[in-house]
Design a protein around this motif. Structure first.
Motif, PDB file in Angstrom:
ATOM      1  N   GLY A 123       7.203 -22.933  69.697  1.00 21.83           N
ATOM      2  CA  GLY A 123       5.845 -23.415  69.475  1.00 21.83           C
ATOM      3  C   GLY A 123       5.678 -24.087  68.131  1.00 21.83           C
ATOM      4  N   ARG A 124       6.313 -23.512  67.095  1.00 25.58           N
ATOM      5  CA  ARG A 124       6.142 -24.072  65.756  1.00 25.58           C
ATOM      6  C   ARG A 124       6.779 -25.454  65.678  1.00 25.58           C
ATOM      7  N   ALA A 125       7.973 -25.553  66.205  1.00 20.18           N
ATOM      8  CA  ALA A 125       8.654 -26.852  66.185  1.00 20.18           C
ATOM      9  C   ALA A 125       7.872 -27.874  66.998  1.00 20.18           C
ATOM     10  N   SER A 126       7.339 -27.400  68.101  1.00 18.68           N
ATOM     11  CA  SER A 126       6.622 -28.310  69.001  1.00 18.68           C
ATOM     12  C   SER A 126       5.451 -28.987  68.302  1.00 18.68           C
ATOM     13  N   THR A 130       4.315 -32.887  68.643  1.00 19.85           N
ATOM     14  CA  THR A 130       3.118 -33.322  69.342  1.00 19.85           C
ATOM     15  C   THR A 130       2.041 -33.850  68.402  1.00 19.85           C
ATOM     16  N   ALA A 131       2.315 -33.807  67.102  1.00 17.23           N
ATOM     17  CA  ALA A 131       1.321 -34.330  66.153  1.00 17.23           C
ATOM     18  C   ALA A 131       1.023 -35.782  66.482  1.00 17.23           C
ATOM     19  N   SER A 132      -0.264 -36.106  66.629  1.00 21.11           N
ATOM     20  CA  SER A 132      -0.617 -37.472  67.028  1.00 21.11           C
ATOM     21  C   SER A 132      -1.060 -38.277  65.815  1.00 21.11           C
ATOM     22  N   LEU A 133      -1.187 -39.553  66.032  1.00 20.12           N
ATOM     23  CA  LEU A 133      -1.632 -40.432  64.950  1.00 20.12           C
ATOM     24  C   LEU A 133      -3.047 -40.044  64.533  1.00 20.12           C
ATOM     25  N   PRO A 134      -3.337 -40.098  63.240  1.00 20.49           N
ATOM     26  CA  PRO A 134      -4.617 -39.571  62.750  1.00 20.49           C
ATOM     27  C   PRO A 134      -5.830 -40.305  63.296  1.00 20.49           C
ATOM     28  N   PHE A 135      -5.679 -41.588  63.581  1.00 20.54           N
ATOM     29  CA  PHE A 135      -6.877 -42.323  63.973  1.00 20.54           C
ATOM     30  C   PHE A 135      -7.106 -42.305  65.489  1.00 20.54           C
ATOM     31  N   ALA A 136      -6.273 -41.562  66.229  1.00 21.05           N
ATOM     32  CA  ALA A 136      -6.393 -41.582  67.684  1.00 21.05           C
ATOM     33  C   ALA A 136      -7.761 -41.093  68.152  1.00 21.05           C
ATOM     34  N   ASP A 137      -8.280 -40.093  67.452  1.00 20.43           N
ATOM     35  CA  ASP A 137      -9.531 -39.497  67.912  1.00 20.43           C
ATOM     36  C   ASP A 137     -10.723 -40.429  67.746  1.00 20.43           C
ATOM     37  N   ASP A 138     -10.591 -41.393  66.852  1.00 20.40           N
ATOM     38  CA  ASP A 138     -11.728 -42.273  66.584  1.00 20.40           C
ATOM     39  C   ASP A 138     -11.873 -43.375  67.626  1.00 20.40           C
ATOM     40  N   LEU A 139     -10.898 -43.513  68.494  1.00 17.02           N
ATOM     41  CA  LEU A 139     -10.902 -44.678  69.377  1.00 17.02           C
ATOM     42  C   LEU A 139     -11.283 -44.355  70.818  1.00 17.02           C
ATOM     43  N   GLY A 140     -11.798 -43.148  71.016  1.00 15.17           N
ATOM     44  CA  GLY A 140     -12.268 -42.811  72.352  1.00 15.17           C
ATOM     45  C   GLY A 140     -11.146 -42.744  73.371  1.00 15.17           C
ATOM     46  N   ILE A 207      20.955 -40.599  74.842  1.00 17.80           N
ATOM     47  CA  ILE A 207      19.562 -40.974  75.122  1.00 17.80           C
ATOM     48  C   ILE A 207      18.988 -40.085  76.222  1.00 17.80           C
ATOM     49  N   SER A 208      19.785 -39.871  77.266  1.00 17.25           N
ATOM     50  CA  SER A 208      19.311 -39.000  78.345  1.00 17.25           C
ATOM     51  C   SER A 208      18.936 -37.622  77.794  1.00 17.25           C
ATOM     52  N   GLY A 209      19.773 -37.121  76.901  1.00 13.47           N
ATOM     53  CA  GLY A 209      19.530 -35.797  76.336  1.00 13.47           C
ATOM     54  C   GLY A 209      18.176 -35.700  75.660  1.00 13.47           C
ATOM     55  N   LEU A 210      17.778 -36.786  74.996  1.00 12.52           N
ATOM     56  CA  LEU A 210      16.478 -36.783  74.319  1.00 12.52           C
ATOM     57  C   LEU A 210      15.346 -36.515  75.312  1.00 12.52           C
ATOM     58  N   GLY A 211      15.567 -36.911  76.587  1.00 10.92           N
ATOM     59  CA  GLY A 211      14.574 -36.623  77.616  1.00 10.92           C
ATOM     60  C   GLY A 211      14.348 -35.125  77.745  1.00 10.92           C
ATOM     61  N   GLY A 212      15.454 -34.385  77.713  1.00 11.62           N
ATOM     62  CA  GLY A 212      15.335 -32.931  77.806  1.00 11.62           C
ATOM     63  C   GLY A 212      14.529 -32.364  76.644  1.00 11.62           C
ATOM     64  N   LEU A 213      14.831 -32.861  75.453  1.00 12.97           N
ATOM     65  CA  LEU A 213      14.119 -32.391  74.256  1.00 12.97           C
ATOM     66  C   LEU A 213      12.627 -32.710  74.357  1.00 12.97           C
ATOM     67  N   THR A 214      12.334 -33.920  74.822  1.00 14.17           N
ATOM     68  CA  THR A 214      10.937 -34.336  74.976  1.00 14.17           C
ATOM     69  C   THR A 214      10.194 -33.395  75.914  1.00 14.17           C
ATOM     70  N   PHE A 215      10.881 -33.022  76.987  1.00 11.67           N
ATOM     71  CA  PHE A 215      10.230 -32.159  77.970  1.00 11.67           C
ATOM     72  C   PHE A 215       9.848 -30.815  77.343  1.00 11.67           C
ATOM     73  N   ILE A 216      10.791 -30.226  76.617  1.00 10.76           N
ATOM     74  CA  ILE A 216      10.527 -28.907  76.029  1.00 10.76           C
ATOM     75  C   ILE A 216       9.502 -29.013  74.908  1.00 10.76           C
ATOM     76  N   MET A 217       9.759 -29.913  73.962  1.00  7.26           N
ATOM     77  CA  MET A 217       8.956 -29.933  72.738  1.00  7.26           C
ATOM     78  C   MET A 217       7.592 -30.580  72.953  1.00  7.26           C
ATOM     79  N   ASP A 218       7.548 -31.578  73.836  1.00 11.94           N
ATOM     80  CA  ASP A 218       6.288 -32.286  74.001  1.00 11.94           C
ATOM     81  C   ASP A 218       5.526 -31.801  75.227  1.00 11.94           C
ATOM     82  N   TYR A 219       6.153 -31.921  76.384  1.00  6.95           N
ATOM     83  CA  TYR A 219       5.402 -31.627  77.608  1.00  6.95           C
ATOM     84  C   TYR A 219       5.087 -30.148  77.760  1.00  6.95           C
ATOM     85  N   LEU A 220       6.055 -29.294  77.444  1.00  4.86           N
ATOM     86  CA  LEU A 220       5.834 -27.861  77.604  1.00  4.86           C
ATOM     87  C   LEU A 220       5.372 -27.197  76.310  1.00  4.86           C
TER      88      LEU A 220
END
Lengths: 315, 509
Positions: A123-126, A130-140, A207-220
């Motif tokens: 969770g901590r690493a995630s 998942t940190a998003s760009l700071p101005f994302a919230d201002d753009l609806g 590159i394929s491996g990064l997909g696995g990392l994305t799934f764990i750290m971002d999606y889950l």
């Protein structure tokens, strides 16, 4: 609806990494059915490295370094699987299909072992991922859709675009495609077929491996809930769906992501019905296969020598 | 004399125990066209592959402009400005002409398709080619693909061009066009080596001719001072006596009459051109020709495996006395009539036997329909396997040993034995002795003779003229898909057959 789309994009990028890597590999003539295993190993290597890193630095982790450590470890672990695949198929001349399937099994085993050592919660690493760009919230809704994502999502698109560019617009890409289409021709033209196959497969696997990392750290969100090999198979299916084009894969991966999660967003579907929904990506792939082979356009066919070995002094 | 552009001295290359080239010497000057003439298997292509870096010679030297060079890879060959145009085009189908041409080039200059396409056009303009640089290879005709291959080597700045049987796939008009381009290149100072077995092309195009026979270098002559008959003699050599037993044919009757059959390949190339002949019972009809002249297609057409565009194949059934047209029949019906193809193709195991199966199982491939119950009946095929092993002296540990592990000769015996066991009325054998040692070859000849004496019409496709002359009763010569002559094997000469073999389509004597 917005949540659905955002979710589809997040899951889609898992496929995008997986299939961009696989496209690169297949363009060299290697059908790496080990991709599910490669993604598992990649993800678990990334998680394991992250676990070690966070443990060693204690509470003072640098977000950039945290991401970098995981990405590099993932890439390296997955590339190592690619190296193993190339060694077996190019140097030892093993059958590609059998080798790939063996790597899938091996990869799942390795990742289970490493996760057993590192624990299933990141969770901590995630949070860093998942940190998003700071101005994302201002753009609806616009910001939500395009700027709310974690770093891996953008990386996936960049990698796909770079691969697409390299394949179609550079000399290296031309050479690589010729190796996958007709290795004898490439060889006669002075291209080192083995080297191209090795390098393409290792980078592709990375590159394929990064997909696995994305799934764990971002999606889950950092929870290793279940093994991710299913996404490897879907990535291979996506390669066919996008007729071996990384730029098309960007769109295709989002469609796959949407199809895969559609069942959760449609109310009133029974459990069995949901499972049927999850089959959709495969069914679509089969339909695409039927259409492309019926139209039989040379441009949309798999690399001609995909899955075939190449040895020079054969008579 | 000026230094030769390229000179080979005592080049030798072996593959296992087979000598592909022995002590070959030849040289080509600037602004000269040299033909390398020889039958199939004479080592022409192997020799050229050594110049272009595909193979490496076992011994011998190669000189370019008087300096000794070592060519270890195709890249080395490029560096010495040697370009080879292979018989089988090495092109990527889904690439455009330009992409294929620049493939593999180490680019210091920027990767720029448009610039390259412009350069391609310049080259084609200079030598009179006709090509669209952006056309995809899979949309091109054979002749266009060949043009791409030639421009490919010119683009790399090749000064020495090697063409491996460039006219084999071309129409006469395209051939003329190619020759015009080649002459223009010669006048531009390029050295051109052309591999061929067509005499008239040699005479009309080249300045000098080097002849190879069975891997040996025979000699080089000036085209102006030679004749067709001299070249033929150099190519086929003097008659060698082999003492193959041959009985007088008796009770001959027409068994199989082939009338004007035509076959066209999927690419539109004529494979068989109005082929007519009669095979008689109790005789061996030999088929001679340069490999790939249509022998395979002819046999496959008779066996029902090759689509026939027009013409008839009439089979006189000795059992019923009726005439059957094989053209309307399936391969299985044809086989049941007694027409047996013991095809020994380039790859022995490819068309006749399954390598991983034992002899018994391979026998069953042809008889599995005879079984009455749902289970396999192994008894009969096993007995047959035993019989073949003892009758034909097949060397094998047992009937269940995978045939893949047997030596070539033994595999061939199994294949021929199986077809003979079916008591055929027509037996077709293509290259049944290829790769066999002398003893095994004679065993196969005897088998064929035995069949002939039993009244079988034997059709024997061979490549060794000496064997054809001694084994067969009549010899049909095929050249570029047409019958160029049918001769009596007892009275004809090797030179006559050699001349007939090298006659192309549309040339009448």
């Amino acid at each position: 609806m917005l949540a659905f789309l955002v979710s589809a994009i997040r899951l889609g990028m898992v496929f995008l990494f997986g299939s961009t890597g696989e496209i690169l590999t297949e363009k060299s003539g290697h059908l790496n059915l080990g991709t599910p295993g490669v993604m598992c190993v990649g993800a678990s290597c990334g998680c394991f490295a992250e676990y070690l890193y966070l443990k060693s630095v204690g509470p003072f982790a640098s977000p950039v370094l945290a991401i970098l450590v995981a990405v590099v470890a993932t890439f390296a672990g997955a590339a190592l699987m690619g190296l193993l695949f190339s060694f077996l198929t190019v140097t030892l001349r093993a059958n590609q299909n059998v080798t790939g399937l063996a790597l899938t099994t091996l990869g799942i085993g390795i990742s289970d072992y490493m996760i057993a050592k590192a624990g299933t919660s990141f969770g901590r690493a995630s949070k860093y991922f998942t940190a998003s760009l700071p101005f994302a919230d201002d753009l609806g809704w616009f910001g939500e859709l395009f700027f709310s994502h974690g770093v891996m999502i953008y990386l996936a698109i960049i990698v796909a675009l770079v691969c697409s560019f390299v394949l179609s617009k550079t000399r290296v890409g031309l050479n690589l495609r010729s190796v996958g289409e007709n290795p004898a021709t490439a060889d006669a033209a002075g291209i080192n077929v083995s080297r191209y196959r090795y390098v393409a497969t290792c980078i592709g696997s990375g590159i394929s491996g990064l997909g696995g990392l994305t799934f764990i750290m971002d999606y889950l969100n950092g929870n290793w809930e279940y093994c991710i090999d299913a996404f490897g198979w879907l990535s291979i299916a996506l390669v066919i769906f996008t007729v071996w084009k990384p730029n098309l894969a960007i769109l295709g991966s989002i469609i796959f992501g949407a199809l895969y999660i559609a069942s959760s967003y449609i109310t009133g579907v029974s459990f069995a019905g949901k499972e049927l929904f999850k089959m959709l990506p495969y069914i679509v792939t089969i339909i695409v296969l039927i259409i492309t082979s019926m139209r039989n356009k040379k441009k949309n066919q798999p690399p001609e020598s995909l899955g075939l070995p190449y040895f020079r002094e054969e008579r | 004399m000026a230094t030769a552009a390229i000179e080979l001295k005592n080049i030798t290359k072996t593959f296992g125990s087979i000598v592909a080239n022995r002590d070959v010497n030849l040289s080509v000057n600037r602004g000269e066209i040299l033909s390398i003439l020889g039958e199939n298997g004479s080592g022409k292509t192997t020799l050229m592959n050594m110049i272009s870096g595909i193979y490496f010679p076992d011994s011998g030297q190669i000189f370019i402009d008087g300096k000794e060079v070592v060519i270890r890879s195709p890249k080395d060959a490029f560096d010495h400005k040697i370009g080879m145009i292979h018989q089988h085009f090495k092109l990527v189908d889904v690439f455009s002409a330009t992409e294929n041409i620049i493939l593999g080039l180490k680019g210091k200059d920027k990767y720029n398709i448009k610039e390259s396409a412009k350069k391609v056009e310049e080259i084609s303009h200079k030598y009179g080619f006709d090509i669209d640089p952006n056309k995809m290879i899979h949309e091109m005709s054979v002749s266009e693909k060949q043009t791409v291959e030639i421009i490919k080597v010119l683009y790399r700045g090749a000064d020495i061009l090697i063409l491996d049987e460039p006219t084999a796939v071309l129409t006469p008009q395209e051939t003329e066009k190619l020759f015009k381009v080649l002459r223009r290149m010669r006048d531009d100072g390029k050295s051109i080596i052309i591999i061929t077995h067509k005499l008239h092309e040699v005479l009309s195009l080249s300045d000098r001719v080097s002849v190879l026979r069975k891997g040996e270098y025979i000699g080089t002559v000036e085209t102006a001072n030679t004749s067709e008959s001299e070249l033929t003699e150099m190519m086929v050599g003097k008659k060698i006596s082999l003492n193959i037993y041959r009985s007088e044919p008796k009770d001959c009757e027409d068994r199989l009459t082939v009338e004007n059959i035509n076959c066209v390949s999927r690419e539109g190339v004529k494979l068989l051109n109005s082929v007519s002949f009669t095979a008689k019972s109790g005789e061996i009809l030999g088929i001679a020709g340069i490999a790939g002249s249509g022998q395979r297609e002819l046999l496959e057409a008779i066996a029902g495996l090759q689509h026939i565009d027009s013409g008839e194949i009439i089979y006189n059934n000795p059992k019923t006395g009726t005439q059957d047209n094989l053209r309307d029949k399936t391969p299985i019906q044809i086989r049941d009539l007694g027409v047996r193809l013991s095809f020994v193709p380039e790859d022995r195991l490819g068309m006749g036997l399954v390598g991983n199966m034992g002899i018994t199982d391979n026998m069953m491939l042809r008889s599995y329909r005879k079984g009455k119950s749902v289970f396999l009946e192994r008894k009969a095929p096993h007995d047959l396997a035993e019989k073949i092993i003892s009758d034909l002296e097949v060397v094998t540990p047992g009937t269940e040993t995978p045939v893949r592990r047997l030596s070539g000769g033994n595999v061939q015996k199994v294949l021929v034995g199986r077809e003979i066991a079916a008591a055929p009325t027509v037996l077709m054998a293509a290259y049944p002795v290829r790769g066999l040692d002398i003893n095994s070859s004679y065993l196969i000849y005897n088998l064929l003779n035995e069949q002939k004496e039993r009244g079988v019409a034997v059709i024997f496709v061979g490549e060794d003229l000496d064997v054809l002359l001694e084994l067969c009763d009549r010899i049909l010569v095929i050249g570029s898909g047409s019958v160029t002559g049918i001769v009596d094997a007892r009275t004809t000469t090797k030179e006559e057959i050699g001349l007939l073999m090298t006659k192309g389509k549309g040339e009448e004597k």
